[in-house]
Design an enzyme around this catalytic site. Structure first.
Site, short mmCIF file in Angstrom:
data_model
loop_
_atom_site.label_atom_id
_atom_site.label_comp_id
_atom_site.label_asym_id
_atom_site.label_seq_id
_atom_site.Cartn_x
_atom_site.Cartn_y
_atom_site.Cartn_z
N CYS A 1 0.82 -1.22 0.00
CA CYS A 1 0.00 0.00 0.00
C CYS A 1 0.85 1.26 0.00
O CYS A 1 0.53 2.25 -0.67
CB CYS A 1 -0.95 -0.01 1.18
SG CYS A 1 -0.15 -0.08 2.80
N HIS B 1 -2.34 0.96 7.10
CA HIS B 1 -2.59 1.07 5.66
C HIS B 1 -2.28 2.48 5.19
O HIS B 1 -2.56 3.46 5.88
CB HIS B 1 -4.05 0.73 5.37
CG HIS B 1 -4.39 0.62 3.93
ND1 HIS B 1 -3.67 -0.14 3.03
CD2 HIS B 1 -5.39 1.19 3.19
CE1 HIS B 1 -4.21 -0.06 1.83
NE2 HIS B 1 -5.26 0.75 1.90
N ASN C 1 -7.99 4.93 -2.46
CA ASN C 1 -7.46 3.67 -1.96
C ASN C 1 -6.82 2.86 -3.08
O ASN C 1 -6.91 3.23 -4.26
CB ASN C 1 -8.59 2.88 -1.30
CG ASN C 1 -8.08 1.86 -0.29
OD1 ASN C 1 -6.88 1.68 -0.11
ND2 ASN C 1 -8.99 1.16 0.35
#
Length: 456
Positions: free
Chosen positions: A86, A379, A401
């Protein structure tokens, strides 16, 4: 209800903190679990359903939309698949709008696989160097145990990207596409760790047997050749140069042009330097308005360690608003699993009421959650939007995202300002939006933190 409060008044015999539970105490504890109608009903419900389904606050449904006062001009959603990359997706997504503007295209994606290859390769080198440096210590030494616990992994954050991009440049996805192993990293990294630990044992023996630095370095290079082979078989070889052409938003096909990864990055970023970006942290467990550095937290031997300025959230938010208003996305990281309504793409502190389900209070604040390891950054995502009131005070925000377009609200996650306060940890902002006071602190010598600090 509050039947659990009965324990507070129990006069239990106590002979020290290491006391075992005897039968009498167990019977006393059992007696506090009173099976009234509510308890029986909730026991039936919890034993047959996920707790989130029961704790979802119906009154919170529909209270937050996905419209914003200010939003960075972004389009397209990336997907990290079954990997922990991520931080790499987020870092590259910060510059994706710049690439789209430069090439006048409707969609664009950098190659995450390209920098992922070099991340694992450089981490392997750093690991082996650390093993040699600590070869005279036993396996019970804290640092040796720390290094061996995870020789390489998918994890990282902003400075890891900076170290890689400054050394290896950036390439478009077409120059090094994703592979099965880049999107499903578990087995590849597991076997890399195994091989590196095996190599660590050999290097420790060489050092302790009195082999010369030249001999050790020569053997280490042979070991890195094995690492390179394993990576290349899984991910493909990174390009040294490549040809790139594209079709712009008007349908015009460009002429093909040859690039190196560094020349491509230079063309896309122009005068922007990665050193122009500053990491800001909100960690209430330690003093604000200070510069901190995490020891040996980097991926490239000659690269920078992770460092940041710790600030109150109200200060960080103002810098974020200015960046978004200027159409610049930001690297951000948070505890995404807390109070996440994935199907609505909403993060809000009122999404789930676990107290109502268990009839038990949950009272820890942000600092206490960090100190007890109940919460921490899990994250990374790009911060791209903010809704403000008439006084320019933030009401809600939005992440871009990297879980694919079907996750959340078409790939985005909206979060309330109250959620920001509780579960946001790190933001990277261009220094032109940061006050001189903070920049002065960023220029000061950092206080060094151990790599196993509770926040990390």
């Amino acid at each position: 209800m509050k039947k659990w409060l009965m324990l507070a008044g129990l006069a239990l015999p106590f002979a020290g903190f290491a006391q075992s539970i005897d039968q009498q105490q167990l019977e006393t504890i059992r007696s506090t679990f009173v099976k009234d109608n509510y308890t029986v009903g909730m026991q039936n419900a919890l034993s047959s359903n996920p707790v989130t389904k029961l704790a979802w606050s119906r009154e919170n449904e529909g209270t937050t939309d996905h419209y914003f006062t200010y939003r960075v001009n972004v389009s397209g959603i990336t997907d990290q698949k079954s990997s922990g990359r991520c931080w790499l997706f987020t870092s590259l997504n910060v510059f994706r709008p710049m690439a789209m503007e430069h090439f006048k295209v409707g969609e664009f994606e950098f190659s995450q696989n390209y920098l992922y290859f070099w991340d694992l390769f450089e981490k392997a080198n750093l690991f082996l160097n650390n093993i040699v440096a600590t070869a005279d210590r036993g396996f019970d030494d804290e640092k040796v145990r720390w290094y061996l616990s995870s020789p390489v992994d998918d994890g990282g954050q902003w400075i890891n990207f900076v170290n890689l991009a400054n050394k290896y440049g950036m390439v478009p996805r077409e120059a090094m596409e994703e592979t099965y192993s880049s999107e499903n990293t578990s087995w590849m990294t597991k076997l890399l760790k195994r091989k590196l630990r095996e190599q660590a044992l050999e290097l420790r023996d060489m050092k302790n047997e009195g082999k010369s630095a030249k001999q050790i370095e020569a053997r280490k290079l042979e070991m890195l050749s094995i690492v390179y082979r394993m990576l290349a078989l899984n991910l493909g070889e990174p390009p040294v140069e490549f040809e790139y052409r594209y079709k712009d938003k008007d349908g015009n096909l460009s002429e093909a042009k040859m690039y190196t990864p560094k020349s491509f990055m230079k063309e896309v970023l122009g005068d922007i330097q990665l050193s122009d970006y500053v990491m800001l942290m909100n960690d209430p467990t330690r003093p604000y308005w200070k510069h901190y550095e995490v020891e040996n937290y980097r991926n490239v031997q000659e690269g920078e360690n992770w460092h940041y300025v710790n600030l109150p959230n109200e200060v960080i938010k103002q810098f974020c608003i200015e960046s978004i208003k200027s159409n610049e996305a930001m690297y951000a990281s948070c505890d995404v699993g807390k109070q996440l309504r994935r199907d609505f793409g909403l993060l809000d502190v009122d999404n789930f009421n676990y107290e109502a389900v268990y009839d038990v209070p949950f009272t820890m604040n942000k600092a206490q959650r960090i100190e007890t390891k109940d919460s921490g950054s899990s994250h990374g995502m790009a911060l791209v939007a903010v809704e403000v009131d008439k006084d320019e005070k933030p009401l809600k925000w939005q992440f871009e995202n990297s879980w694919g377009a079907k996750a959340g609200e078409k790939g985005y996650l909206t979060f309330t300002d109250r959620w920001f306060d509780e579960y946001m940890f790190r933001i990277v902002v261009n220094k032109k939006y940061i006050s001189s006071k903070v920049l002065d602190i960023y220029g000061e010598k950092a206080e060094m933190l151990p790599p196993w600090d509770p926040m990390f």
